[in-house]
Design an enzyme around this catalytic site. Structure first.
Site, mmCIF file in Angstrom:
data_model
loop_
_atom_site.group_PDB
_atom_site.id
_atom_site.type_symbol
_atom_site.label_atom_id
_atom_site.label_comp_id
_atom_site.label_asym_id
_atom_site.label_seq_id
_atom_site.Cartn_x
_atom_site.Cartn_y
_atom_site.Cartn_z
ATOM 1 N N ASP A 143 41.373 36.771 35.855
ATOM 2 C CA ASP A 143 40.574 37.611 36.457
ATOM 3 C C ASP A 143 39.185 37.101 36.385
ATOM 4 O OD1 ASP A 143 38.903 40.058 36.686
ATOM 5 O OD2 ASP A 143 40.554 40.561 37.649
ATOM 6 N N HIS A 168 39.091 38.716 41.890
ATOM 7 C CA HIS A 168 39.104 39.909 41.347
ATOM 8 C C HIS A 168 39.188 40.684 42.265
ATOM 9 C CE1 HIS A 168 38.070 42.849 38.432
ATOM 10 N NE2 HIS A 168 36.794 43.441 39.382
ATOM 11 N N SER A 201 39.328 47.193 40.472
ATOM 12 C CA SER A 201 38.486 46.938 39.479
ATOM 13 C C SER A 201 38.506 48.138 38.688
ATOM 14 C CB SER A 201 37.333 46.553 39.913
ATOM 15 O OG SER A 201 36.488 46.010 38.850
#
Length: 399
Positions: free
Chosen positions: A270, A337, A174
């Site tokens: 995502d 994610h 991330s």
């Protein structure tokens, strides 16, 4: 009856402990106390921190340095909201952290990297480790020192043996995946010239795209992050000399300026980007996208059409990776994610596959030169191996 229940409970505990032992390990926190003298501190002024599991055997001189994610903060008020949490203070971090996936220590679950030195650097600055503002506002007592944290922690690791690295990977999830991209060349420059150094960002390829209202919410947000944290000087000058600094926070504009080999792991759908870039709350005041953002199967026909349009924009943006053998990508169509940290998505019998290949095998083959991998998945919901898991939103806060 009570003793029977107790035996069942103990058996369950034993099973859980065996599972944890097989797939990962708990790793203690290390505070970098000497970083304080360098002004390399978290938002609240506390020292930076990391978790380190030492390598062994043939992996003794190999290193994975994994950057933690957790969004960003765009201004003082936003950063104050993080200051007294683990995303702004090492005082709030857990003492032990579970390592699995790419950081796991079992050969059966992480065959290429299990015996490497494995490090997870904690994230407490809110700028993907790019900030460096000397002044500290006495009103809010916030420190914007992410770039200094990166340097101080790397110095600490170099002193612990990383200066002898033969193989090394900078990775992250991330906002940590974005860190991996932005610091990829910096990381390579720290290591021995003969070392095999590559970067593997996971879920860090955030794209600059219009939201459902037609605005560019994420472009404005990133511009504010860069301004607040004084990040410009720590972004590639070859990019900032041509584009506004806020744009140089996007991978699609900086990847062409990176020379170190890089492998992109990302979903074209995502889940964080769908929620926060395509359909942020500001663009959806009536919350009509609520169900769709939680589960793509709940999207209306029109919403799914917009989501498929997002995938097209993602494919266009990620095309800058190019077709060089030093670069690769695993872009699946799973609504997820971050996929390298979790054992379920990194390497298990039912992990997501592209071209009959798991993420772990694709990354390992690419790193060791056993084969290239450059795959973008078909459109949702085409891939039956997708688990469509959604990571804990506390670990990946929205904006």
């Amino acid at each position: 009856m009570e003793s029977g229940r107790m035996i069942q409970w103990l058996n369950l505990v034993v099973c859980v402990l065996l599972l944890l032992k097989a797939e990962g390990s708990l790793v203690p926190l290390t505070l970098v106390e000497n970083a304080l003298s360098k002004g390399a501190v978290c938002l609240d002024g506390s020292p930076p921190a990391y978790h380190f599991d030492k390598g062994a055997g043939e992996g003794i001189n190999n290193w994975i340095v994994h950057m933690e994610g957790g969004g960003w903060c765009k201004d003082a008020d936003d950063c104050l909201g993080r200051k007294d949490t683990r995303l702004g203070s090492s005082n709030q971090m857990v003492e032990d952290l579970y390592f699995s996936g790419i950081l796991g220590n079992d050969k059966d679950y992480n065959p290429d990297f299990y015996n490497w030195n494995r490090v997870k650097i904690r994230y407490c600055d809110g700028s993907s480790f790019t900030g460096d503002v000397e002044e500290v506002d006495p009103t809010n007592n916030l420190y914007f020192r992410g770039a200094r944290i990166f340097s101080a922690v790397m110095d600490d690791l170099l002193a612990k043996g990383m200066d002898k690295a033969e193989n090394a990977i900078l990775s992250g999830c991330s906002a940590g995946g974005l860190t991996t991209i932005l610091h990829c060349d910096n990381f390579k420059a720290l290591l021995p010239s003969g070392a095999n150094v590559k970067c593997v960002p996971d879920a860090g390829f955030f794209i600059n795209v219009e939201d459902i209202s037609g605005a560019r919410f994420i472009e404005d947000y990133y511009s504010k992050v860069v301004s607040t944290h004084g990040s410009t000087k720590n972004l590639p000058s070859s990019c900032t000399s041509k584009l506004s600094p806020g744009l140089c926070f996007f991978p699609q504009y900086v990847l062409s300026h990176i020379s170190t080999p890089i492998f992109i792991v990302n979903s074209a759908y995502d889940s964080w980007q769908i929620r926060n870039i395509l359909a942020p709350g500001a663009a959806d005041p009536n919350d009509s996208w609520h169900s769709c953002k939680l589960d793509l199967s709940k999207c209306s026909h029109d919403q799914l059409s917009i989501v498929q349009g997002f995938k097209k924009e993602f494919e266009k943006a990620v095309s800058v990776v190019g077709d060089s053998s030093s670069r690769g990508m695993f872009i699946d169509s799973c609504f997820d994610h971050c996929q390298t940290e979790s054992q379920e998505t990194w390497f298990k019998s039912d992990s997501p596959h592209l071209a009959n290949t798991t993420i772990a095998k694709a990354v390992g083959d690419w790193f060791y030169g056993r084969g290239s991998f450059d795959q973008i998945d078909c459109n949702y919901p085409c891939n039956p191996t997708c688990q469509n898991l959604v990571s804990d939103l506390k670990d990946h806060p929205g904006i």
